[in-house]
Design an enzyme around this catalytic site. Structure first.
Site, PDB file in Angstrom:
ATOM      1  N   GLY A 155      59.317   1.667  -2.867  1.00  0.00           N
ATOM      2  CA  GLY A 155      57.646   1.474  -2.588  1.00  0.00           C
ATOM      3  C   GLY A 155      56.870   1.026  -4.155  1.00  0.00           C
ATOM      4  N   ALA A 156      56.409   0.778  -4.093  1.00  0.00           N
ATOM      5  CA  ALA A 156      55.613   0.194  -5.900  1.00  0.00           C
ATOM      6  C   ALA A 156      54.790   1.485  -6.141  1.00  0.00           C
ATOM      7  CB  ALA A 156      54.832  -0.586  -5.534  1.00  0.00           C
ATOM      8  N   LYS A 206      57.626  -7.102  -0.182  1.00  0.00           N
ATOM      9  CA  LYS A 206      58.875  -7.144   0.264  1.00  0.00           C
ATOM     10  C   LYS A 206      58.876  -8.350   1.409  1.00  0.00           C
ATOM     11  CE  LYS A 206      61.016  -5.397   0.195  1.00  0.00           C
ATOM     12  NZ  LYS A 206      62.331  -5.134  -1.038  1.00  0.00           N
ATOM     13  N   ARG A 243      64.229  -1.822 -12.128  1.00  0.00           N
ATOM     14  CA  ARG A 243      63.628  -2.672 -11.024  1.00  0.00           C
ATOM     15  C   ARG A 243      62.146  -3.757 -11.593  1.00  0.00           C
ATOM     16  NH1 ARG A 243      62.185  -0.675  -4.630  1.00  0.00           N
ATOM     17  NH2 ARG A 243      63.533  -2.943  -4.984  1.00  0.00           N
ATOM     18  N   ASP A 284      53.768  -5.341  -3.892  1.00  0.00           N
ATOM     19  CA  ASP A 284      54.397  -4.814  -5.586  1.00  0.00           C
ATOM     20  C   ASP A 284      53.771  -5.335  -6.762  1.00  0.00           C
ATOM     21  OD1 ASP A 284      56.399  -4.192  -2.931  1.00  0.00           O
ATOM     22  OD2 ASP A 284      56.957  -3.042  -4.494  1.00  0.00           O
ATOM     23  N   GLN A 334      63.558  -1.287   5.849  1.00  0.00           N
ATOM     24  CA  GLN A 334      62.329  -0.332   5.271  1.00  0.00           C
ATOM     25  C   GLN A 334      61.210  -0.226   6.594  1.00  0.00           C
ATOM     26  OE1 GLN A 334      63.080  -3.219   3.271  1.00  0.00           O
ATOM     27  NE2 GLN A 334      63.443  -2.202   1.551  1.00  0.00           N
TER      28      GLN A 334
HETATM   29  O1  MRU Z   1      62.228  -2.770  -2.113  1.00  0.00           O
HETATM   30  P1  MRU Z   1      61.232  -2.063  -1.744  1.00  0.00           P
HETATM   31  O2  MRU Z   1      61.426  -1.304  -0.081  1.00  0.00           O
HETATM   32  O3  MRU Z   1      60.598  -0.805  -2.502  1.00  0.00           O
HETATM   33  O4  MRU Z   1      59.727  -2.791  -1.027  1.00  0.00           O
HETATM   34  C1  MRU Z   1      58.153  -2.118  -0.905  1.00  0.00           C
HETATM   35  C2  MRU Z   1      57.298  -3.221  -0.928  1.00  0.00           C
HETATM   36  O5  MRU Z   1      57.557  -4.327  -0.496  1.00  0.00           O
HETATM   37  C3  MRU Z   1      56.256  -2.536  -0.070  1.00  0.00           C
HETATM   38  O6  MRU Z   1      55.617  -3.490   1.086  1.00  0.00           O
HETATM   39  C4  MRU Z   1      55.311  -2.486  -1.432  1.00  0.00           C
HETATM   40  O7  MRU Z   1      56.395  -1.838  -2.002  1.00  0.00           O
HETATM   41  C5  MRU Z   1      53.762  -1.338  -1.295  1.00  0.00           C
HETATM   42  S1  MRU Z   1      54.520  -0.046  -0.690  1.00  0.00           S
HETATM   43  C6  MRU Z   1      52.842   1.050  -0.552  1.00  0.00           C
END
Ligand code: MRU
Length: 355
Positions: free
Chosen positions: A56-57, A257, A98, A246, A205
């Site tokens: 999550g970002a 995502k 990442r 993100d 997720q």
């Molecule tokens: O690959 P991830 O699980 O880190 O991707 C996360 C997402 O795409 C979330 O929607 C995004 O980070 C928003 S979190 C508030």
């Protein structure tokens, strides 16, 4: 035991008391097991972010910010030039874990700049400044999530059906979350929502984390496979789509995502509002449009093996696994930030609030 407040998860990422490690809940093991792990070395931090143990970002940024402070405090060197050189190396490695969530590089830059701004002082003061900055990043995220949630709640009413994709709740951020924050806040204020959580292939997720968080809080949640979004929209079950992000480019194009852009296209088709929830830590004015956003590509193993007893893809067959996609700003009804709700044209509305 997971620390909770009103069923809302707290402290998914936390600096240890003696500041020599960061403790996270291992999100890869949820929902079956709530296991906390301690990150102490550069490899620990890199691996935890790369493997999505912390994800999550905003949570990635918070963890990396703490990581740089913790690892910086362990640099054994009294020469300041060498200290800053070593710090930069640690930062670069963490930053390479990442590529898509801009929160990672923003948090690392903040902590490094805090150190550099104290370069005239002793190493202890420099380290103190890094910890102060990394703690501030998390405190600000808690505040931003709260404000985003309040704005988000103004967009819906009790009884609404909400479709969400991936996970943008407390696990991905601090406390309320972004995309799910309005739902938790609404629940506290007596709202009833019916949430449909896309399972979010391939790492699930939505099924594993969003359903876990909402269910813990007593919010009605139903998991659907990603390819079922169209039918639930067509059946009139969805009043709004809520997603996180993100990286948001200056023109409002939004990386989130993989699968998010498909949901936005469907929402447009069915005339359902599509809202992106975005703390300012996720806006990247250096990206003019979504074309400038680097999309992470992950191992094909995640598609065919990770969650299955036996392989679901024949041996030798290729899998393509982009981890994010970009939703065109024209598909986004509004971008909800901690300073207000932005509408198109986003260059102007985002620029007016944050430029
Ligand atoms: O690959 P991830 O699980 O880190 O991707 C996360 C997402 O795409 C979330 O929607 C995004 O980070 C928003 S979190 C508030």
């Amino acid at each position: 035991m997971m620390k909770e407040d009103n069923g809302i998860i707290c402290e998914n990422v936390r600096l240890s008391e003696n500041r020599d490690s960061v403790i996270i809940i291992d999100q890869t093991l949820l929902p079956a097991r709530e296991v906390f792990i301690e990150l102490k070395t550069l490899d620990d931090f890199y691996e935890a972010i790369y493997m999505l143990r912390v994800r999550g970002a905003p949570a990635i940024g918070i963890c990396a910010g703490y990581g740089l402070a913790v690892l910086g405090s362990k640099i054994d060197c009294s020469d300041k030039d060498r200290f800053f050189m070593k710090l930069r190396k640690i930062k670069d490695r963490l930053n390479s874990s990442r590529p898509t969530a801009v929160n990672l590089s923003k948090a690392l830059n903040r902590v490094e700049n805090a150190a550099l701004s104290m370069s005239g002082q002793g190493i202890d003061e420099i380290i103190g400044a890094m910890f102060k900055e990394s703690i501030a990043i998390q405190a600000e995220d808690i505040e931003m999530c709260r404000k985003i949630s309040e704005y988000g709640l103004s967009l819906v009413k009790s009884g609404d059906g909400i479709l969400t994709h991936c996970n943008a709740g407390p696990l991905a951020t601090s406390r309320y979350g972004t995309g799910l924050g309005a739902l938790f806040l609404g629940k506290e204020q007596g709202y009833d929502f019916h949430v449909f959580a896309d399972e979010t292939r391939p790492l699930l997720q939505g099924a594993r984390l969003t359903a876990y968080e909402l269910n813990k809080s007593g919010i009605d949640v139903t998991v659907i496979c990603d390819n079922m979004a169209s039918i639930v929209m067509n059946q009139g079950k969805i009043n709004a789509c809520f997603v996180g992000c993100d990286r948001v480019a200056a023109n409002g194009d939004t990386a989130n995502k993989i699968g998010t852009s498909g949901v936005a296209i469907l929402a447009k088709h069915y005339g359902i509002p599509f809202y992106v929830f975005c703390p300012s830590s996720t806006i990247d004015f250096d990206c003019a449009s979504g074309k400038d956003i680097v999309i992470e590509e992950r191992s094909g193993e995640e598609i065919g093996s990770l969650f299955y007893k036996e392989k679901t893809v024949p041996e030798g067959v290729k899998c393509y696994n982009p981890a994010f996609d970009v939703t065109d700003n024209g598909l986004i009804t509004a971008i909800v930030t901690e300073k207000g709700i932005c509408r198109a044209p986003y260059c102007e509305s985002l620029g007016a609030l944050f430029g």
